[in-house]
Motif scaffolding. Structure first.
Motif, mmCIF file in Angstrom:
data_model
loop_
_atom_site.group_PDB
_atom_site.id
_atom_site.type_symbol
_atom_site.label_atom_id
_atom_site.label_comp_id
_atom_site.label_asym_id
_atom_site.label_seq_id
_atom_site.Cartn_x
_atom_site.Cartn_y
_atom_site.Cartn_z
ATOM 1 N N UNK A 97 0.849 -1.199 0.000
ATOM 2 C CA UNK A 97 0.000 0.000 0.000
ATOM 3 C C UNK A 97 0.879 1.241 0.000
ATOM 4 N N UNK A 98 0.491 2.228 -0.800
ATOM 5 C CA UNK A 98 1.276 3.453 -0.879
ATOM 6 C C UNK A 98 0.988 4.350 0.321
ATOM 7 N N UNK A 99 1.802 5.387 0.462
ATOM 8 C CA UNK A 99 1.777 6.259 1.628
ATOM 9 C C UNK A 99 1.492 7.686 1.183
ATOM 10 N N UNK A 100 0.892 8.465 2.082
ATOM 11 C CA UNK A 100 0.709 9.895 1.847
ATOM 12 C C UNK A 100 1.725 10.669 2.670
ATOM 13 N N UNK A 101 2.090 11.842 2.182
ATOM 14 C CA UNK A 101 3.044 12.678 2.913
ATOM 15 C C UNK A 101 2.596 14.129 2.878
ATOM 16 N N UNK A 102 3.184 14.909 3.753
ATOM 17 C CA UNK A 102 3.003 16.354 3.750
ATOM 18 C C UNK A 102 4.319 17.008 3.390
ATOM 19 N N UNK A 103 4.299 17.946 2.441
ATOM 20 C CA UNK A 103 5.526 18.581 1.963
ATOM 21 C C UNK A 103 5.458 20.084 2.188
ATOM 22 N N UNK A 104 6.380 20.576 2.973
ATOM 23 C CA UNK A 104 6.575 22.023 3.116
ATOM 24 C C UNK A 104 7.733 22.411 2.211
ATOM 25 N N UNK A 105 7.420 22.790 0.986
ATOM 26 C CA UNK A 105 8.422 23.229 0.017
ATOM 27 C C UNK A 105 8.561 24.731 0.168
ATOM 28 N N UNK A 165 13.571 10.546 -0.373
ATOM 29 C CA UNK A 165 13.957 10.485 1.039
ATOM 30 C C UNK A 165 12.833 9.904 1.897
ATOM 31 N N UNK A 166 11.588 10.282 1.573
ATOM 32 C CA UNK A 166 10.443 9.789 2.335
ATOM 33 C C UNK A 166 10.248 8.295 2.113
ATOM 34 N N UNK A 193 10.345 5.475 4.975
ATOM 35 C CA UNK A 193 9.111 4.766 5.305
ATOM 36 C C UNK A 193 9.112 3.324 4.807
ATOM 37 N N UNK A 194 9.941 3.029 3.818
ATOM 38 C CA UNK A 194 9.954 1.699 3.239
ATOM 39 C C UNK A 194 8.733 1.395 2.401
ATOM 40 N N UNK A 195 8.094 2.444 1.912
ATOM 41 C CA UNK A 195 6.895 2.308 1.088
ATOM 42 C C UNK A 195 6.899 3.384 0.021
ATOM 43 N N UNK A 196 6.179 3.138 -1.066
ATOM 44 C CA UNK A 196 6.059 4.151 -2.109
ATOM 45 C C UNK A 196 5.149 5.279 -1.629
ATOM 46 N N UNK A 197 5.386 6.456 -2.127
ATOM 47 C CA UNK A 197 4.589 7.639 -1.786
ATOM 48 C C UNK A 197 3.937 8.150 -3.062
ATOM 49 N N UNK A 198 2.618 8.127 -3.089
ATOM 50 C CA UNK A 198 1.894 8.543 -4.289
ATOM 51 C C UNK A 198 0.942 9.704 -4.039
ATOM 52 N N UNK A 199 0.753 10.088 -2.776
ATOM 53 C CA UNK A 199 -0.178 11.160 -2.435
ATOM 54 C C UNK A 199 0.525 12.188 -1.560
#
Length: 421
Positions: A1-9, A107-108, A112-118
């Protein structure tokens, strides 16, 4: 299952995080640091890119290549559509911006050891002041850059609202809070109802009483200080010898004083034009310094030393801008008093923005329980005073100046996408 992240760019610094066991977790980006300068270094003849402090370090060590900083500043403007020489080829600014986002994604995923798609990306209240169309374009450009790097689902959250979500974790009763996020490129304010019982609410529209923002940030303060004390020693406002009623063209000096414009000066055409300016300048030795800065690709180093002096002036009455690497006689003393005089107009804009935010919210100053500060420029005394002038009775709380927004965006990503997406 993919993961969501929050990005402060951010214009100056960036962070990224994901939810783990119900808690926001920021990703260490350089060593144990969860905040990283928004900088990329392209080696002159290709090869691996460097990011953050490592990128700045290579530039300072005079490695052959190109440093890009404050790349967020190009969103909403015409520069985003241009290309520049980097890594031995022409590179689109959209690709430079996207490559930085890709680095945060990598880096995320590694952590996390998971893909990030959101992702929930932070955005200022206004990317571009007084231009709604350009503001929409800026958000669309950032979304397109994120999609191009493999983010399938992209949502946005105002940066001061994200900071409010971080602040809300530490309160025990309902409050009305003024959130002041003073970043590298923009200053954003929100009046928000925060409450322990609302921490898990996905939709907070009714709790957001007002948002306001202005395109004033730390890089603008650097720019003003540089124009006031450094650029005149490089030829800014120098008269022309044969036409003493005219100054030298000032565009070059404005570019050297702005982080995101410096890279455009590093070319043979600019060097030739500067040498022509030297020939007509009443004080050619000043233009010689400019030529040396461009010839040695030391523009970002000059900007960094100006920024360093600004930071010192948050705690000290005086600071030195030592530019002996340009000219051994170039030691510029500045003071907090002079700096505050120089940024007085920016401080007025911040104060006016807070007043507008309070008026829009329909909230009297006495009703504001807390002013929550985040952002790298909040420790500058004049900036703090400007933000507090309308709420003298409010409690002052300081969040992590580089992490609060990232934590809030991470919380928001968990609320909107869940642990997976």
């Amino acid at each position: 299952m993919s993961l969501a992240c929050g990005i402060d760019f951010g214009t100056s610094n960036s962070s990224v995080g994901f939810m783990a066991d119900g808690e926001p977790t920021l990703v260490p980006l350089e060593g144990e640091s969860v905040a990283m300068p928004s900088a990329i270094f392209y080696p002159a003849y290709g090869g691996s890119l460097s990011f953050g402090r490592a990128a700045v370090g290579l530039y300072i060590d005079r490695e052959n290549g190109r440093l890009f900083r404050a790349i967020k500043s190009i969103l909403g403007g015409s520069l985003i559509h241009e290309t520049t020489a980097a890594g031995g080829r022409r590179v689109a600014f959209t690709a430079i911006l996207g490559r930085f986002l890709h680095h945060l994604k990598e880096k995320t995923e590694l952590r996390a050891g998971r893909s990030v798609e959101s992702a929930v990306l932070g955005r200022p209240v206004f990317f571009v002041d007084d231009n709604e169309a350009a503001d929409r374009v800026a958000q669309d450009q950032l979304a397109a850059a994120a999609h191009a790097q493999g983010f399938k689902n992209v949502l946005f959250q105002y940066e001061p609202i994200a900071a409010a979500l971080d602040y809300e974790r530490r309160i025990e009763r309902e409050e009305i809070a003024l959130i002041a996020d003073i970043g590298g490129g923009t200053s954003d304010f929100s009046i928000v109802k925060v409450s322990p019982k609302n921490r898990r609410k996905i939709e907070r529209k009714d709790d957001i009483l007002a948002n306001a923002g202005v395109h004033v940030g730390g890089t603008d303060l650097d720019y003003r200080l540089s124009l006031k004390q450094v650029m005149p020693l490089f030829g800014y406002q120098t008269r022309q010898r044969k036409r003493p009623e005219l100054d030298l063209p000032n565009g070059y000096f404005h570019d050297l004083a702005q982080w995101h414009r410096i890279a455009f000066l590093y070319n043979n055409k600019t060097l030739e034009e500067l040498k022509q300016l030297r020939a007509v300048a009443d004080e050619p030795e000043k233009v010689d310094r400019f030529v040396r800065a461009i010839d040695d690709r030391a523009g970002h180093r000059v900007a960094g030393d100006v920024e360093g002096a600004k930071i010192i002036l948050s705690d000290a009455a005086t600071a030195m801008i030592d530019l002996a690497y340009i000219d051994e006689t170039l030691h510029i003393e500045t003071s907090r008093r002079l700096f505050e005089e120089t940024i007085a107009n920016e401080c007025r804009k911040l104060s006016d923005c807070v007043a507008h935010c309070l008026k829009t919210a329909g909230v009297a100053a006495a009703e504001v329980d807390t002013v929550f500060f985040t952002g790298g420029s909040t420790f500058i005394p004049a900036i703090e005073r400007a933000c507090l002038v309308h709420t003298p009775q409010a409690k002052i709380v300081r969040g992590d100046k580089f992490a609060s927004v990232g934590v809030g965006l991470t919380i928001d990503s968990g609320l909107k996408f869940g642990s997976g997406a």
